[in-house]
Design a protein around this motif. Structure first.
Motif, PDB file in Angstrom:
ATOM      1  N   THR A   5       0.833  -1.207   0.000  1.00 42.49           N
ATOM      2  CA  THR A   5       0.000   0.000   0.000  1.00 42.49           C
ATOM      3  C   THR A   5       0.866   1.256   0.000  1.00 42.49           C
ATOM      4  O   THR A   5       0.564   2.237  -0.692  1.00 42.49           O
ATOM      5  CB  THR A   5      -0.936   0.000   1.235  1.00 42.49           C
ATOM      6  N   ILE A   6       1.955   1.216   0.776  1.00 40.25           N
ATOM      7  CA  ILE A   6       2.861   2.374   0.842  1.00 40.25           C
ATOM      8  C   ILE A   6       3.488   2.639  -0.541  1.00 40.25           C
ATOM      9  O   ILE A   6       3.522   3.778  -1.008  1.00 40.25           O
ATOM     10  CB  ILE A   6       3.962   2.145   1.910  1.00 40.25           C
ATOM     11  N   ILE A   7       3.945   1.558  -1.211  1.00 36.19           N
ATOM     12  CA  ILE A   7       4.515   1.701  -2.563  1.00 36.19           C
ATOM     13  C   ILE A   7       3.460   2.262  -3.521  1.00 36.19           C
ATOM     14  O   ILE A   7       3.744   3.140  -4.329  1.00 36.19           O
ATOM     15  CB  ILE A   7       5.067   0.343  -3.082  1.00 36.19           C
ATOM     16  N   ALA A  11       3.851   5.720  -5.481  1.00 37.30           N
ATOM     17  CA  ALA A  11       3.772   5.728  -6.943  1.00 37.30           C
ATOM     18  C   ALA A  11       2.721   6.730  -7.407  1.00 37.30           C
ATOM     19  O   ALA A  11       2.967   7.531  -8.314  1.00 37.30           O
ATOM     20  CB  ALA A  11       3.446   4.330  -7.458  1.00 37.30           C
ATOM     21  N   ALA A  12       1.546   6.711  -6.777  1.00 40.44           N
ATOM     22  CA  ALA A  12       0.453   7.623  -7.135  1.00 40.44           C
ATOM     23  C   ALA A  12       0.881   9.074  -6.914  1.00 40.44           C
ATOM     24  O   ALA A  12       0.614   9.952  -7.744  1.00 40.44           O
ATOM     25  CB  ALA A  12      -0.789   7.310  -6.310  1.00 40.44           C
ATOM     26  N   PHE A  13       1.574   9.322  -5.794  1.00 41.93           N
ATOM     27  CA  PHE A  13       2.052  10.670  -5.493  1.00 41.93           C
ATOM     28  C   PHE A  13       3.025  11.155  -6.572  1.00 41.93           C
ATOM     29  O   PHE A  13       2.904  12.274  -7.084  1.00 41.93           O
ATOM     30  CB  PHE A  13       2.737  10.690  -4.114  1.00 41.93           C
ATOM     31  N   LEU A  14       3.978  10.281  -6.954  1.00 40.69           N
ATOM     32  CA  LEU A  14       5.010  10.665  -7.930  1.00 40.69           C
ATOM     33  C   LEU A  14       4.422  10.918  -9.326  1.00 40.69           C
ATOM     34  O   LEU A  14       4.750  11.920  -9.965  1.00 40.69           O
ATOM     35  CB  LEU A  14       6.110   9.598  -8.005  1.00 40.69           C
ATOM     36  N   THR A  15       3.557  10.001  -9.813  1.00 36.75           N
ATOM     37  CA  THR A  15       3.007  10.172 -11.164  1.00 36.75           C
ATOM     38  C   THR A  15       2.001  11.336 -11.223  1.00 36.75           C
ATOM     39  O   THR A  15       1.657  11.813 -12.287  1.00 36.75           O
ATOM     40  CB  THR A  15       2.348   8.870 -11.698  1.00 36.75           C
ATOM     41  N   THR A  16       1.533  11.789 -10.052  1.00 38.67           N
ATOM     42  CA  THR A  16       0.627  12.944  -9.997  1.00 38.67           C
ATOM     43  C   THR A  16       1.424  14.242  -9.958  1.00 38.67           C
ATOM     44  O   THR A  16       1.227  15.127 -10.797  1.00 38.67           O
ATOM     45  CB  THR A  16      -0.284  12.836  -8.744  1.00 38.67           C
ATOM     46  N   ILE A  17       2.345  14.325  -9.000  1.00 38.20           N
ATOM     47  CA  ILE A  17       3.118  15.554  -8.773  1.00 38.20           C
ATOM     48  C   ILE A  17       4.084  15.834  -9.938  1.00 38.20           C
ATOM     49  O   ILE A  17       4.500  16.986 -10.147  1.00 38.20           O
ATOM     50  CB  ILE A  17       3.857  15.477  -7.412  1.00 38.20           C
TER      51      ILE A  17
END
Lengths: 84, 84
Positions: A5-7, A11-17
């Motif tokens: 879940t942390i990964i 991942a979601a944070f990086l591909t968004t930001i």
């Protein structure tokens, strides 16, 4: 929260930001020559699809991540049209 | 397959294939001025995160979609470094 879940969240944070520096760069330089209009057109439709999918499956992380990415990608798309 | 799953697959297809026109454009024009290096650096790390997440959760669609996107985004990143 397990490691998977942390990964996922990371991942979601990086591909968004990731789209924030592109947005800032395009606003600052007032040009978007190298940016593909077709890419951002298809990409924004895809993001709308993800947002609908998020509502459909009741997944708040999917809804939020894709709304934020859509805001950045939509600004880039508008600027690309303007500086075309 | 229900309507939710179809929307999900359509969204995944669009946000993946969107990077193809950007890749073609950058290869053709032999320049990547307007493209943000920071964006593609962060984005590629995010995609690697999604691929790991896909293996972790055993989700083949997540693995495949993100590997394809990674191939496109990695090519754009390499070209951006080269034409910097």
């Amino acid at each position: 929260m397990n490691i998977g879940t942390i990964i996922g969240y990371l991942a979601a944070f990086l591909t968004t930001i990731a789209f924030l520096p592109q947005t800032i760069k395009t606003i600052r330089e007032k040009k978007a020559e190298g940016v593909s209009l077709i890419m951002y057109t298809i990409f924004n439709f895809g993001l709308l699809g993800w947002i609908i999918y998020g509502f459909y499956t009741g997944s708040l992380p999917i809804i939020l991540a894709n709304i934020i990415t859509f805001i950045f990608a939509f600004i880039i798309w508008v600027l690309k049209l303007r500086y075309h």
